[in-house]
Enzyme design. Structure first.
Site, PDB file in Angstrom:
ATOM      1  NE  ARG A 173      -4.088  -1.842   0.268  1.00  0.00           N
ATOM      2  CZ  ARG A 173      -4.146  -3.126  -0.100  1.00  0.00           C
ATOM      3  NH1 ARG A 173      -3.123  -3.685  -0.719  1.00  0.00           N
ATOM      4  NH2 ARG A 173      -5.225  -3.842   0.139  1.00  0.00           N
ATOM      5  CB  CYS A 223      -9.392  -2.123   3.806  1.00  0.00           C
ATOM      6  SG  CYS A 223      -9.909  -3.818   3.497  1.00  0.00           S
ATOM      7  CD  GLU A 293      -6.076   0.165   2.133  1.00  0.00           C
ATOM      8  OE1 GLU A 293      -5.849  -0.834   2.826  1.00  0.00           O
ATOM      9  OE2 GLU A 293      -6.581   0.112   1.006  1.00  0.00           O
TER      10      GLU A 293
HETATM   11  N1  EPU Z   1     -11.810 -11.468   9.431  1.00  0.00           N
HETATM   12  C1  EPU Z   1     -12.541 -11.571  10.581  1.00  0.00           C
HETATM   13  N2  EPU Z   1     -13.504 -10.635  10.819  1.00  0.00           N
HETATM   14  C2  EPU Z   1     -13.753  -9.608   9.978  1.00  0.00           C
HETATM   15  C3  EPU Z   1     -13.000  -9.505   8.789  1.00  0.00           C
HETATM   16  C4  EPU Z   1     -12.034 -10.440   8.527  1.00  0.00           C
HETATM   17  O1  EPU Z   1     -12.346 -12.469  11.379  1.00  0.00           O
HETATM   18  O2  EPU Z   1     -14.640  -8.803  10.282  1.00  0.00           O
HETATM   19  C5  EPU Z   1     -10.786 -12.481   9.145  1.00  0.00           C
HETATM   20  C6  EPU Z   1     -11.141 -13.325   7.922  1.00  0.00           C
HETATM   21  O3  EPU Z   1     -11.984 -14.379   8.244  1.00  0.00           O
HETATM   22  C7  EPU Z   1      -9.787 -13.781   7.459  1.00  0.00           C
HETATM   23  C8  EPU Z   1      -8.857 -12.629   7.839  1.00  0.00           C
HETATM   24  O4  EPU Z   1      -9.567 -11.849   8.800  1.00  0.00           O
HETATM   25  O5  EPU Z   1      -9.370 -14.932   8.159  1.00  0.00           O
HETATM   26  C9  EPU Z   1      -8.480 -11.751   6.634  1.00  0.00           C
HETATM   27  O6  EPU Z   1      -9.679 -11.182   6.064  1.00  0.00           O
HETATM   28  P1  EPU Z   1      -9.902 -11.012   4.484  1.00  0.00           P
HETATM   29  O7  EPU Z   1      -9.689 -12.317   3.786  1.00  0.00           O
HETATM   30  O8  EPU Z   1     -11.181 -10.322   4.290  1.00  0.00           O
HETATM   31  O9  EPU Z   1      -8.697 -10.117   4.008  1.00  0.00           O
HETATM   32  P2  EPU Z   1      -8.186  -8.717   4.570  1.00  0.00           P
HETATM   33  O10 EPU Z   1      -6.775  -8.922   4.962  1.00  0.00           O
HETATM   34  O11 EPU Z   1      -9.120  -8.157   5.576  1.00  0.00           O
HETATM   35  C10 EPU Z   1      -7.209  -7.822   2.308  1.00  0.00           C
HETATM   36  C11 EPU Z   1      -7.163  -6.434   1.730  1.00  0.00           C
HETATM   37  C12 EPU Z   1      -8.452  -6.141   0.950  1.00  0.00           C
HETATM   38  C13 EPU Z   1      -8.640  -7.227  -0.095  1.00  0.00           C
HETATM   39  C14 EPU Z   1      -8.739  -8.581   0.630  1.00  0.00           C
HETATM   40  C15 EPU Z   1      -9.066  -9.767  -0.249  1.00  0.00           C
HETATM   41  C16 EPU Z   1      -5.950  -4.901   3.221  1.00  0.00           C
HETATM   42  C17 EPU Z   1      -6.083  -3.881   4.284  1.00  0.00           C
HETATM   43  N3  EPU Z   1      -7.088  -5.442   2.799  1.00  0.00           N
HETATM   44  O12 EPU Z   1      -8.258  -7.806   3.279  1.00  0.00           O
HETATM   45  O13 EPU Z   1      -8.293  -4.899   0.314  1.00  0.00           O
HETATM   46  O14 EPU Z   1      -9.833  -7.008  -0.820  1.00  0.00           O
HETATM   47  O15 EPU Z   1      -7.480  -8.802   1.323  1.00  0.00           O
HETATM   48  O16 EPU Z   1      -8.073 -10.067  -1.126  1.00  0.00           O
HETATM   49  O17 EPU Z   1      -4.844  -5.188   2.770  1.00  0.00           O
HETATM   50  C18 EPU Z   1      -8.706  -2.535   0.457  1.00  0.00           C
HETATM   51  O18 EPU Z   1      -7.498  -2.391   0.460  1.00  0.00           O
HETATM   52  O19 EPU Z   1      -9.495  -1.564   0.434  1.00  0.00           O
HETATM   53  C19 EPU Z   1      -9.228  -3.898   0.498  1.00  0.00           C
HETATM   54  C20 EPU Z   1     -10.513  -4.115   0.665  1.00  0.00           C
END
Ligand code: EPU
Length: 303
Positions: A173, A223, A293
C-alpha cells in the site's frame, strides 16, 4: 477570485466553482471544492499543474474516489480530477499504455477479453489505475505497481517524466510517486497469455471479495486500515468488538470489521471519529497501532 485567475490563465480548460464532492467519492461524504477541474489531455494537465504550482495554489489530485475521505465544508484551492484522462492504447499483444483515469475494473475486463493474465489479484478493486498506482492497490501480497514497465507523471515544473519500474520504491500500500509532488497520468503495463489456472486464482480473489460489504446501498471506501505486518486488521477489529460501532451516521460493517459504511448522512468528522474509536479499541486491547488506509484529503502545495 481563484476561478477567474484560472479562467484567464487557462481559457480552454473547464473549471467549476463550488463543486459538490460527495458524489465523487464512494463513501459519499464531503463538502464542496472551491474550484474543480478535470483536464482531458496530458498537455492540459501539464499547463494546469505548472500554473497551480507557480501560483502556490493548494491542490488535490482525485482519482476514482474509492479510497478517500473529503472534509465537510469548503475545500480551498483546486481539486484536479483525472476522470477525463481515460485512453487506452495497445502497443503489442501483451503491452498496453493506459491513462491514469482509466477504471481498474475496465482494465480487468480488457484483459479477460484478450485472454491475458497477471493482475488477477486486483479483481473487484474499484477506482482508477492512477489511484491504484498511487496506493499500490492489491491483495495477497501483490500490488499493481509491480506490473508497470514505466509510469508517466507530470512533475511540478510542468514536465512529463518517465519513471521506470526500477526507479520506483513500492511495497504494501505504498509507492514513492505518492509524495504529493506530481500527477500520475499514464502507465505502460505488460501482461502474459492466460493459463487455465489463472481463472481459478481470479475466482479465489473474487470469493474473498465476496466476504466484504457490497451492493448498491453500501457506501464505503474499502478497507479502513492497513493490515499490520503478519496480522489482519479486519480480524483484530472484529475480535475487539468493533462491528456495528458507530459515530453519527458512520457505522462499522457487521460483515467485515475493516469497512466503515455511510448509513446516509455521515460527515467526515463522523468517519474520523469512528476511525479513532476503532483504532483506540484495538490499541487498548492488543497494543497494536492500526494505520488508516483511507486517505484523508489534505491539500498539497509546493511552496
Ligand atoms: N476477518 C474476521 N472478521 C472480519 C474480517 C475479517 O475475522 O470482520 C478475518 C477473515 O476471516 C480472514 C482474515 O480476517 O481470516 C483476513 O480477512 P480477508 O480475507 O477479508 O482479508 P483482509 O486482509 O481483511 C485484504 C485487503 C483487501 C482485499 C482482501 C481480499 C488490506 C487492508 N485489505 O483484506 O483490500 O480485498 O485482502 O483479497 O490489505 C482494500 O485495500 O481496500 C481492500 C478491501
Amino acid at each position: 477570485m481563484l476561478i477567474e485567475e484560472l479562467h484567464s490563465a487557462l481559457p480552454h480548460l473547464d473549471f467549476t466553482e463550488r463543486k459538490s464532492l460527495s458524489p465523487l467519492c464512494t463513501l459519499r461524504v464531503g463538502g464542496e471544492a472551491e474550484v474543480f477541474t478535470a483536464p482531458s489531455s496530458i498537455e492540459d494537465m501539464k499547463n494546469l499543474f505548472a500554473f497551480v504550482v507557480s501560483r502556490k495554489i493548494p491542490f488535490y489530485i482525485l482519482g476514482g474516489g474509492s479510497n478517500v475521505l473529503f472534509p465537510n465544508g469548503l475545500v480551498h484551492g483546486v481539486v484536479i480530477s483525472t476522470e477525463n484522462l481515460k485512453s487506452i492504447e495497445w502497443r503489442t499483444n501483451l503491452t498496453v499504455d493506459v491513462d491514469a483515469g482509466f477504471k481498474l475494473p475496465m482494465l480487468m475486463k480488457e484483459l479477460r477479453e484478450k485472454d491475458l493474465a497477471g493482475m488477477e489479484f486486483a479483481a473487484g478493486i474499484p477506482g482508477t489505475l492512477g489511484g491504484a498506482l498511487y496506493g499500490n492497490a492489491g491483495a495477497g501480497g501483490r500490488g499493481v505497481c509491480e506490473l508497470v514497465d514505466h509510469v508517466l507523471a507530470v512533475e511540478a515544473n510542468g514536465e512529463v517524466k518517465m519513471w521506470n519500474n526500477n526507479e520506483l520504491d513500492y511495497g504494501y500500500r505504498k509507492c514513492s510517486l505518492a509524495d504529493g509532488k506530481r500527477i500520475i497520468v499514464n502507465a505502460r503495463m505488460t501482461f502474459r497469455q492466460a493459463k487455465p489456472k489463472d481463472k481459478d486464482v481470479l475466482e479465489s480473489y473474487l470469493l474473498r471479495r465476496g466476504s466484504q460489504p457490497h451492493g448498491l446501498h453500501t457506501h464505503n471506501a474499502g478497507c479502513t486500515f492497513k493490515n499490520p505486518e503478519g496480522n489482519s486488521a479486519g480480524k483484530l477489529l472484529d475480535e475487539c468488538g468493533c462491528k456495528n460501532l458507530s459515530a453519527g451516521d458512520a457505522v462499522v460493517s457487521d460483515v467485515h470489521a475493516n469497512f466503515i459504511l455511510n448509513r446516509g448522512n455521515a460527515t467526515a468528522d463522523d468517519v474520523i471519529r469512528l476511525i479513532e474509536i476503532c483504532a483506540g479499541r484495538v490499541y487498548e486491547k492488543t497494543g497494536i497501532k492500526l494505520e488508516p488506509e483511507i486517505k484523508i484529503f489534505a491539500p498539497c502545495s509546493l511552496m
